[in-house]
Design a protein around this motif. Structure first.
Motif, PDB file in Angstrom:
ATOM      1  N   THR A 136       0.832  -1.204   0.000  1.00  0.00           N
ATOM      2  CA  THR A 136       0.000   0.000   0.000  1.00  0.00           C
ATOM      3  C   THR A 136       0.865   1.252   0.000  1.00  0.00           C
ATOM      4  O   THR A 136       2.064   1.204   0.289  1.00  0.00           O
ATOM      5  CB  THR A 136      -0.903   0.029   1.256  1.00  0.00           C
ATOM      6  OG1 THR A 136      -0.057   0.127   2.408  1.00  0.00           O
ATOM      7  CG2 THR A 136      -1.771  -1.230   1.346  1.00  0.00           C
ATOM      8  N   LYS A 137       0.237   2.396  -0.288  1.00  0.00           N
ATOM      9  CA  LYS A 137       0.946   3.677  -0.266  1.00  0.00           C
ATOM     10  C   LYS A 137       1.452   3.993   1.138  1.00  0.00           C
ATOM     11  O   LYS A 137       2.502   4.600   1.304  1.00  0.00           O
ATOM     12  CB  LYS A 137       0.042   4.802  -0.769  1.00  0.00           C
ATOM     13  CG  LYS A 137      -0.227   4.720  -2.245  1.00  0.00           C
ATOM     14  CD  LYS A 137      -1.101   5.862  -2.720  1.00  0.00           C
ATOM     15  CE  LYS A 137      -1.367   5.733  -4.203  1.00  0.00           C
ATOM     16  NZ  LYS A 137      -2.222   6.802  -4.706  1.00  0.00           N
ATOM     17  N   GLU A 138       0.704   3.594   2.160  1.00  0.00           N
ATOM     18  CA  GLU A 138       1.116   3.824   3.549  1.00  0.00           C
ATOM     19  C   GLU A 138       2.393   3.050   3.865  1.00  0.00           C
ATOM     20  O   GLU A 138       3.281   3.546   4.567  1.00  0.00           O
ATOM     21  CB  GLU A 138       0.010   3.433   4.533  1.00  0.00           C
ATOM     22  CG  GLU A 138      -1.216   4.323   4.495  1.00  0.00           C
ATOM     23  CD  GLU A 138      -2.160   3.990   3.336  1.00  0.00           C
ATOM     24  OE1 GLU A 138      -2.105   2.862   2.810  1.00  0.00           O
ATOM     25  OE2 GLU A 138      -2.931   4.878   2.950  1.00  0.00           O
ATOM     26  N   MET A 139       2.489   1.823   3.363  1.00  0.00           N
ATOM     27  CA  MET A 139       3.700   1.024   3.589  1.00  0.00           C
ATOM     28  C   MET A 139       4.901   1.699   2.936  1.00  0.00           C
ATOM     29  O   MET A 139       5.974   1.787   3.544  1.00  0.00           O
ATOM     30  CB  MET A 139       3.534  -0.381   2.997  1.00  0.00           C
ATOM     31  CG  MET A 139       2.588  -1.272   3.726  1.00  0.00           C
ATOM     32  SD  MET A 139       2.499  -2.823   2.808  1.00  0.00           S
ATOM     33  CE  MET A 139       1.485  -3.790   3.888  1.00  0.00           C
ATOM     34  N   ALA A 158       5.222   4.861   2.271  1.00  0.00           N
ATOM     35  CA  ALA A 158       5.496   6.110   2.988  1.00  0.00           C
ATOM     36  C   ALA A 158       6.281   5.863   4.274  1.00  0.00           C
ATOM     37  O   ALA A 158       7.082   6.707   4.690  1.00  0.00           O
ATOM     38  CB  ALA A 158       4.182   6.833   3.303  1.00  0.00           C
ATOM     39  N   ARG A 159       6.063   4.708   4.911  1.00  0.00           N
ATOM     40  CA  ARG A 159       6.776   4.381   6.162  1.00  0.00           C
ATOM     41  C   ARG A 159       8.188   3.874   5.921  1.00  0.00           C
ATOM     42  O   ARG A 159       9.008   3.822   6.834  1.00  0.00           O
ATOM     43  CB  ARG A 159       6.015   3.284   6.914  1.00  0.00           C
ATOM     44  CG  ARG A 159       4.861   3.759   7.721  1.00  0.00           C
ATOM     45  CD  ARG A 159       4.385   2.710   8.722  1.00  0.00           C
ATOM     46  NE  ARG A 159       4.653   1.336   8.377  1.00  0.00           N
ATOM     47  CZ  ARG A 159       3.726   0.433   8.051  1.00  0.00           C
ATOM     48  NH1 ARG A 159       2.478   0.772   7.993  1.00  0.00           N
ATOM     49  NH2 ARG A 159       4.068  -0.802   7.782  1.00  0.00           N
TER      50      ARG A 159
END
Length: 91
Positions: free
Chosen positions: A36-39, A41-42
């Protein structure tokens, strides 16, 4: 390599032949979570290695008499560091 240093082989303690022979099956891909985009970003990048020195050494070519070099080498391992320390005290 100086004679005083002993090299030792590091082992991974892993069976690399077994790892290399493994073929990924379709079912293993299905077990992976969706990226995902969140992964993303982290995610962080770790370059590793030594931190940069505040006072990095500079390379210099210096010709010294052979007997001077031999006397310093005769003092044992670390002679270059001791020579640099001695030279830095001469001010």
């Amino acid at each position: 390599m100086p004679a005083s240093k002993h090299s030792s082989r590091r082992t991974l303690k892993s069976n690399l032949d077994r790892v290399d022979s493994h073929r990924i099956k379709k079912s293993e891909y299905e077990e992976l979570p969706e990226l995902t985009k969140e992964m993303v970003a982290r995610a962080t990048i770790n370059k590793g290695g030594r931190p940069p020195s505040e006072n990095p050494r500079k390379q210099l070519t210096l010709r010294l008499p052979a007997d001077v070099i031999e006397r310093w080498k005769a003092t044992g391992p670390g002679w270059q560091t001791r020579m640099a320390e001695r030279l830095s005290r001469v001010r």
